[in-house]
Design a protein around this motif. Structure first.
Motif, short mmCIF file in Angstrom:
data_model
loop_
_atom_site.label_atom_id
_atom_site.label_comp_id
_atom_site.label_asym_id
_atom_site.label_seq_id
_atom_site.Cartn_x
_atom_site.Cartn_y
_atom_site.Cartn_z
N GLY A 113 91.58 51.87 73.43
CA GLY A 113 90.97 51.67 75.27
C GLY A 113 89.76 50.73 75.38
N PHE A 114 88.93 51.43 76.96
CA PHE A 114 88.07 50.09 77.10
C PHE A 114 87.04 50.83 77.09
CE2 PHE A 114 91.90 48.53 79.67
CZ PHE A 114 92.09 47.31 79.97
N TYR A 115 86.09 49.86 76.72
CA TYR A 115 84.48 49.87 76.52
C TYR A 115 83.46 48.94 77.17
CZ TYR A 115 85.99 53.18 72.71
OH TYR A 115 87.17 53.99 72.10
N LEU A 116 82.54 50.13 77.43
CA LEU A 116 81.21 49.02 78.14
C LEU A 116 80.24 49.13 77.15
CD1 LEU A 116 80.30 47.63 80.90
CD2 LEU A 116 78.74 50.19 80.94
N ILE A 117 79.88 47.58 76.87
CA ILE A 117 78.87 47.53 75.97
C ILE A 117 77.66 46.97 76.96
CG2 ILE A 117 77.94 46.16 74.23
CD1 ILE A 117 81.40 47.12 74.50
N ASP A 118 75.81 47.38 76.40
CA ASP A 118 74.21 46.92 76.92
C ASP A 118 74.50 46.40 75.98
OD1 ASP A 118 73.00 47.91 78.92
OD2 ASP A 118 71.80 47.14 77.29
N PHE A 119 74.14 45.40 76.39
CA PHE A 119 73.36 43.77 75.21
C PHE A 119 71.59 43.69 75.42
CE2 PHE A 119 77.00 40.81 76.49
CZ PHE A 119 77.80 41.52 75.65
N ASN A 120 71.10 44.85 75.00
CA ASN A 120 69.67 45.35 75.91
C ASN A 120 69.06 44.45 76.40
OD1 ASN A 120 69.74 47.22 72.35
ND2 ASN A 120 69.66 44.84 71.66
N SER A 121 69.25 45.00 77.42
CA SER A 121 69.55 45.02 78.67
C SER A 121 68.12 45.51 79.84
CB SER A 121 70.18 44.39 79.71
OG SER A 121 70.70 46.62 80.66
N SER A 122 67.48 44.46 80.39
CA SER A 122 66.01 45.21 80.48
C SER A 122 66.65 46.55 81.29
CB SER A 122 64.67 44.16 81.33
OG SER A 122 64.97 42.76 81.10
N ASN A 123 67.19 46.57 82.62
CA ASN A 123 67.53 47.70 83.46
C ASN A 123 68.08 48.54 83.03
OD1 ASN A 123 64.80 46.58 85.33
ND2 ASN A 123 66.34 45.46 86.32
N GLY A 124 69.01 47.89 81.64
CA GLY A 124 69.86 49.34 81.62
C GLY A 124 71.22 49.21 81.79
N SER A 125 72.15 49.80 81.74
CA SER A 125 73.39 49.57 82.03
C SER A 125 74.18 51.42 82.16
CB SER A 125 74.68 49.01 81.06
OG SER A 125 74.22 47.76 81.39
N PHE A 126 74.88 51.89 83.60
CA PHE A 126 74.53 53.27 83.46
C PHE A 126 76.77 53.46 83.49
CE2 PHE A 126 70.22 52.35 84.01
CZ PHE A 126 69.49 53.57 84.10
N VAL A 127 76.36 54.53 82.99
CA VAL A 127 77.99 54.43 82.96
C VAL A 127 78.39 56.29 84.13
CG1 VAL A 127 79.99 55.60 82.38
CG2 VAL A 127 79.18 53.21 81.32
N ASN A 128 78.22 57.11 85.00
CA ASN A 128 78.31 57.84 85.41
C ASN A 128 77.01 58.18 85.62
OD1 ASN A 128 80.69 57.93 86.59
ND2 ASN A 128 81.40 58.74 84.09
N GLY A 129 76.03 57.63 85.83
CA GLY A 129 74.41 58.18 85.10
C GLY A 129 74.47 58.26 84.03
N ASP A 130 74.59 57.98 82.94
CA ASP A 130 74.37 58.16 81.34
C ASP A 130 74.18 56.64 81.29
OD1 ASP A 130 74.54 60.81 81.69
OD2 ASP A 130 76.97 60.66 80.93
N ARG A 131 72.78 56.34 80.11
CA ARG A 131 72.54 54.07 79.98
C ARG A 131 73.68 54.92 78.95
NH1 ARG A 131 67.09 52.04 80.35
NH2 ARG A 131 67.41 50.79 79.36
N ALA A 132 74.45 53.07 78.82
CA ALA A 132 74.85 53.12 77.84
C ALA A 132 74.21 52.38 76.61
CB ALA A 132 76.03 52.36 77.92
N VAL A 133 73.29 53.26 75.37
CA VAL A 133 72.52 53.04 74.89
C VAL A 133 73.67 52.80 73.90
CG1 VAL A 133 70.71 54.38 72.85
CG2 VAL A 133 70.59 55.09 75.33
N GLU A 134 74.93 53.75 73.70
CA GLU A 134 76.12 53.12 72.82
C GLU A 134 76.85 52.50 73.57
OE1 GLU A 134 76.77 56.05 69.74
OE2 GLU A 134 74.83 56.05 68.81
N PRO A 135 78.41 51.66 73.02
CA PRO A 135 79.44 51.55 73.78
C PRO A 135 80.07 53.07 74.22
CG PRO A 135 79.19 50.21 71.63
CD PRO A 135 78.05 51.66 71.91
N ILE A 136 80.23 53.30 75.30
CA ILE A 136 80.61 53.75 76.47
C ILE A 136 82.30 53.92 76.41
CG2 ILE A 136 80.74 55.01 78.67
CD1 ILE A 136 77.57 55.31 78.58
N LYS A 137 83.03 54.27 76.43
CA LYS A 137 84.48 54.58 76.48
C LYS A 137 84.62 55.04 78.09
CE LYS A 137 88.99 55.71 74.95
NZ LYS A 137 89.80 56.47 74.11
N LEU A 138 85.35 53.84 78.88
CA LEU A 138 85.65 54.40 80.09
C LEU A 138 87.17 54.84 80.51
CD1 LEU A 138 84.20 50.15 81.26
CD2 LEU A 138 83.40 52.24 80.73
N LYS A 139 86.82 55.51 81.90
CA LYS A 139 88.10 56.34 81.94
C LYS A 139 88.33 55.56 83.53
CE LYS A 139 85.84 60.11 81.67
NZ LYS A 139 84.91 60.17 81.53
#
Length: 244
Positions: A113-139
């Protein structure tokens, strides 16, 4: 009066602290509250809703999104990695100062499937309010926030083949005209039929129009009433143009 002012300041400070905690721990909920508030304000009704729609169609995998250049585009990437950031070399370039130059990416893995990966960004990436510290599988239906940009993620793996449209509905669809405009033919069930007696006797004229090449394969499959309806509509459209 002084006591009232101090009480009001304390109330507003407490309210600010509540919203600050809410934003830190449940930012997606706060986004939903703000979005509902925006709907009640006419000046904000035209606020654009952003999305990313992932499509898996046999061997083809691509994204459809309106995040790029403020218009909907289909994005194909050979490695199936769609980078997101302020950098113009990003697959999805978003001019947001809260985004890092290389902020995040959406990646597709076969059979996973599809994953969201954050590249250690300054302000972070969030999926449903959870920060993407590790790759998060998208639904399907996930809500993603990158910097100040919030968008919905959709994904589909299936496609349904729909049945043919009924004849009475076909009569009401949009038809092209020679001047690149369209017209809508409205079907009236109680309209007097003028060619019901012998519709096949008029088929010769129908052939001469050139339209028969497009329809003779299916004409024989129609019953008497359907043939009459088709010919009736054809002649009712041709007669006025000939008399003018």
């Amino acid at each position: 009066m002084t006591d009232f002012a101090q009480t009001e300041v304390q109330r507003r400070l407490t309210l600010y602290q509540v919203f600050l905690k809410l934003y830190e721990h449940h930012s997606s909920l706060l986004d939903e509250i703000l979005q509902l508030e925006n709907l009640s304000q006419p000046s904000l009704l035209r606020a654009k809703i952003y999305y990313v729609h992932a499509v898996v169609e046999n061997a083809a995998v691509y994204l459809m999104t309106n995040l790029c250049d403020n218009q909907t585009q289909s994005l194909r990437q050979q490695q199936r990695i769609w980078t997101i950031g302020r950098n113009r070399s990003s697959g999805i370039c978003i001019p947001d100062s809260h985004l890092s130059r290389r902020h995040a990416a959406i990646q597709h893995l076969d059979n996973q499937g599809f994953y969201l990966i954050d590249f250690n960004s300054s302000n972070g990436s969030f999926v449903n309010g959870d920060r993407a510290v590790e790759p998060i599988k998208l639904k399907d239906g996930d809500r993603i926030r990158l910097g100040n940009i919030t968008f919905d993620f959709f994904v589909n793996y299936t496609c349904r083949l729909l049945p043919n449209v009924a004849m009475d509905l076909l009569m009401q669809l949009v038809h092209p005209k020679n001047d690149h405009r369209v017209e809508i033919l409205t079907y009236s069930p109680d309209r007097q039929k003028t060619l019901t007696e012998n519709p096949d006797s008029h088929f010769g004229t129908f052939k001469e129009s050139g339209l028969v090449e497009k329809s003779e394969n299916c004409y024989d499959n129609f019953n008497l009433e359907q043939k009459s309806e088709i010919l009736d509509r054809f002649f009712s459209r041709e007669i006025p143009s000939n008399s003018s």
